[in-house]
Design an enzyme around this catalytic site. Structure first.
Site, PDB file in Angstrom:
ATOM      1  N   ASP A  70       0.775  -1.199  -0.108  1.00 50.78           N
ATOM      2  CA  ASP A  70       0.121  -0.068   0.028  1.00 50.78           C
ATOM      3  C   ASP A  70       0.926   1.363   0.191  1.00 50.78           C
ATOM      4  O   ASP A  70       1.809   1.280   0.608  1.00 50.78           O
ATOM      5  CB  ASP A  70      -0.876   0.056   1.346  1.00 50.78           C
ATOM      6  CG  ASP A  70      -1.692   1.242   1.442  1.00 50.78           C
ATOM      7  OD1 ASP A  70      -2.802   1.512   0.588  1.00 50.78           O
ATOM      8  OD2 ASP A  70      -1.653   1.911   2.381  1.00 50.78           O
TER       9      ASP A  70
ATOM     10  N   GLU B 157       1.216  -0.235  -5.231  1.00 48.68           N
ATOM     11  CA  GLU B 157       0.220   0.596  -5.465  1.00 48.68           C
ATOM     12  C   GLU B 157       1.203   1.960  -5.553  1.00 48.68           C
ATOM     13  O   GLU B 157       1.447   2.596  -4.538  1.00 48.68           O
ATOM     14  CB  GLU B 157      -0.800   0.844  -4.515  1.00 48.68           C
ATOM     15  CG  GLU B 157      -1.849   1.637  -4.562  1.00 48.68           C
ATOM     16  CD  GLU B 157      -2.560   2.683  -3.339  1.00 48.68           C
ATOM     17  OE1 GLU B 157      -3.337   3.188  -3.595  1.00 48.68           O
ATOM     18  OE2 GLU B 157      -1.866   2.504  -2.337  1.00 48.68           O
TER      19      GLU B 157
END
EC number: 2.4.1.18
Length: 722
Positions: free
Chosen positions: A404, A457
């Site tokens: 993330d 990401e």
């Protein structure tokens, strides 16, 4: 009193001694053997020989501290006060558990199996079963483990400091799995910190309770050998990868039991069955590493080594992963090594200092999320995170980690204005320590768990995200294509009458499609915070919204790049996702929503079974434009290819007008219509090409052959040679 210096006795009794094992327990002194026990609340204490049963009463020294002569041999303690008498094993009768090699590796920051030595482990030690606790707190003056077993009294189980490593440990005999515990830490300046959860704890209490819980690893017997053996092929860049992103707490709920979330056991049946039925190859889980606040969706974790108790125990989570593997479905975990919350029971100023985080808020505080940033330049912190990645891949057989917020890790000035960030040693904005950390994670993950994949990401143009580490890249296997997502959603949200002026929003992606190994994500981020649902983004009336969305999904599945779709979007959830509820499964009673679900299911099957549609997702030889410039008609035509397989030609008409259109084709003969998003089966008008078209020798758009094709309004059709 003469047996112990008064200052030391008082420090022990008050929990201020930095080396309790040097006094407590049995020690040989010039006056002979001495036994010292700290038993707050006791009025009398006896030592009882294990061999002979002989007893010796210890003298009360001060504040629950007892001492007496004992000439050696194994013993138990008996204590008595006005209310009761109790027998117990003395934690200070046992030697250390950690070995010199563990100490050395921890100190060097190179212990790749850190979870095997830190945390709480149920073990046999010196013939007694109990729990070994170990925690890193280098600046602490004293660390104690506390729980129901010692009435949360930090004086009772003060831990042993292990040299210069900063690790503290203690073996507490008689404890079992299920015990709740935290650490009480006395900082160097003499301040008792708030009780801290275990950074390497394997379980936790149900929120809003915040204690760690002793859990045993390795209880599940795995049966996924066949999957692991073929995983590398299943996750290769040439393989079909179609990911169903899921928030376990809101996928489905049991309404007749108070609306509770499903257990891991129930998810192993219901969710895995659904994913298999829908044809997805992977499940991606929003973070299930233990977190205190439901509203963070798991993206502010505190227990990085604990699968959340919201759905069950660790072995039940392992059984869920195993169930997916037995059905041929991979499991990817959203992993959050970029930041952590400021809750008092978490990592913030863990030992009274900025231990896991940077001390300077210009480096250590995330303004966007009110969280703290890990200090990647500290070897022990980097080791803690690196070992955590390996922990999930090894202990729980996970097939991948989606990392993330990578952009926030890569840049020191992420979301900061001038003067609010600290440059690197070269004066630049790159976070060199975080970059080295990510490289090391990827190198270790791919080297240690064959066949896994890591996914970034990452929303910037940082170069080489999916380039191997040895070639100078970050070493990720895949990267989310945020540019494709933003451009394509912007285009499809426009009224079709305006699309001709924005034709390049769909063609621009081809200029960088193969710069990285991309996944095309329609994730949870696109259906929260007022963004509405995918269906709600589409223009037009009800039927046109569905036609636009069917065309969008068909375009996504035909476009180069692996696929990702957030739960609920496969059947056109009408409202924005809310983590407190569940998906609107009742919408499947409506033929239009049921048709959308059928379309996604068929796209997955077509994508999986058709090499031309997946082989070249990350290989430029697998894609070519046929018609990229007809902005006036808002028509796009392209070819997908794979070695030794039939090509697929994809044509999209993204206006509400039907068109008869001549498209170029690479070969003559009959071409079958293998997909039409306007099919009545999907809720469309059922207009098409009666199953096939005929290519003739009329050269068009750099192709030697072509055919007249009927393109239904707001549709995508696909053809392959008969």
């Amino acid at each position: 009193m003469s047996m112990i210096l008064s200052a030391e006795a008082l420090a022990l009794a008050e929990g201020r001694h930095d080396d309790p094992f040097s006094i407590l327990g049995w020690h040989q002194t010039p006056e002979g053997g001495r036994l010292v026990a700290l038993v707050p609340g006791a009025e009398h204490v006896w030592a009882i020989s294990r061999e002979t049963g002989a007893e010796a009463e210890l003298q009360h020294v001060t504040n629950g501290l007892f001492a007496g002569k004992w000439e050696g041999g194994r013993y138990r303690l008996r204590a008595r006060n006005a209310q009761s008498t109790w027998d117990f094993e003395d934690a200070y009768a046992f030697g250390p558990v950690l070995g010199e090699i563990d100490e050395y590796l921890i100190g060097e920051g190179t212990h790749r199996r850190l979870w095997q030595v830190l945390g709480a482990h149920v073990i046999w030690h010196e013939g007694i079963r109990g729990v070994h606790f170990a925690v890193w707190a280098p600046s602490a003056r004293r660390v104690s483990v506390v729980g129901n077993f010692n009435i949360w009294d930090g004086r009772r189980h003060q831990m042993r400091r292990r040299g210069a490593t900063g690790v503290w440990e203690i073996f507490v005999p008689g404890l079992m799995a299920g015990e709740v515990y935290k650490y009480e830490i006395l900082s160097a300046d003499g301040v008792v910190q708030p009780f801290k959860a275990d950074p390497v704890g394997f379980g936790a209490e149900h929120p809003p309770q915040t204690a760690s819980q002793v859990r045993e690893l390795g209880l599940h017997l795995w049966g996924d050998g066949a999957w692991i053996g073929q995983r590398q092929k299943m996750q290769d860049i040439h393989a079909p990868i179609s990911i169903y992103e899921v928030h376990l707490g809101s996928w489905r709920r049991v309404w007749d039991q108070g609306g509770r979330a499903l257990s891991y056991h129930e998810l192993a049946g219901q969710l895995v069955d659904y994913v298999v039925e829908m044809g997805f190859t992977h499940i991606e889980l929003l973070p299930i590493t233990e977190f205190p606040f439901d509203g963070s969706w798991g993206y502010q974790p505190i227990g990085l080594y604990a699968p959340t108790i919201r759905h069950g125990r660790p072995e039940e989570f392992a059984a869920f992963v195993d169930a997916a593997h037995r059905r041929g479905v991979g499991v990817i975990l959203d992993w959050v090594p970029g930041h952590f919350p400021t809750d008092d029971h978490g990592l913030r100023r863990f030992d009274g200092t900025a231990l896991y985080e940077h001390a300077d808020p210009k480096e250590g505080f995330h303004q966007d999320w009110n969280t703290l940033i890990y200090n990647y330049g500290r070897r022990e912190v980097k080791n803690f995170l690196l070992a955590n990645a390996l922990f999930w891949l090894e202990e729980y057989h996970l097939d991948g980690l989606r990392v993330d917020a990578v952009a926030s890790m890569l840049y020191r000035d992420y979301s900061r204005r001038d003067g609010e960030w600290v440059p690197n040693i070269h004066g630049g904005r790159e976070n060199l320590e975080a970059i080295d950390f990510l490289k090391e994670v990827n190198a270790e993950a791919y080297g240690g768990a064959p066949g896994i994949m890591t996914v970034a990401e990452e929303s910037t143009a940082f170069s080489g995200v999916t380039r191997p580490v040895h070639l100078g890249g970050l070493g990720f296997g895949y990267k989310w294509n945020m540019g494709w997502m933003n451009d394509s959603l912007r285009y499809f949200s426009r009224d079709p009458i305006h699309r001709r002026w924005h034709h390049n929003e769909l063609t621009f992606a081809s200029s960088y499609t193969y710069s990285e190994n991309f996944i095309l994500p329609i994730s949870h981020d696109e259906v929260v915070h007022g963004k509405g649902s995918m269906l709600g983004k589409m223009p037009g009336d009800g039927l046109q919204k569905f036609a636009n969305l069917r065309a969008f999904y068909a375009y996504q599945w035909a476009h180069p790049g692996k696929k990702l779709l957030f739960m609920g979007q496969e059947f056109a959830q009408g409202r924005e996702w809310a983590h407190q509820g569940a998906l609107d499964w009742h919408l499947l009673d409506d033929p239009l929503h049921r048709g959308m679900q059928a379309l996604v299911r068929d796209l997955n099957k077509l994508y999986r079974d058709t090499p031309a549609l997946h082989w070249g997702d990350c290989d430029p030889s697998g894609f070519d434009w046929i018609e990229a410039d007809d902005a006036e008609a808002s028509v796009y035509v392209f070819e997908r290819r794979a070695p030794g397989a039939d090509p697929v030609v994809v044509a999209a008409n993204l206006t509400p007008l039907d068109r008869t259109y001549r498209i170029g084709l690479p070969q003559a003969g009959t071409w079958c219509e293998i997909f039409n998003s306007d099919s009545g089966y999907y809720g469309g008008a059922n207009w098409g090409n009666l199953g096939a078209i005929e290519a003739d020798e009329i050269a068009t758009t750099r192709r030697p052959f072509s055919a007249e094709v009927y393109l239904p309004p707001l549709s995508v059709v696909m053809f392959t040679p008969a």
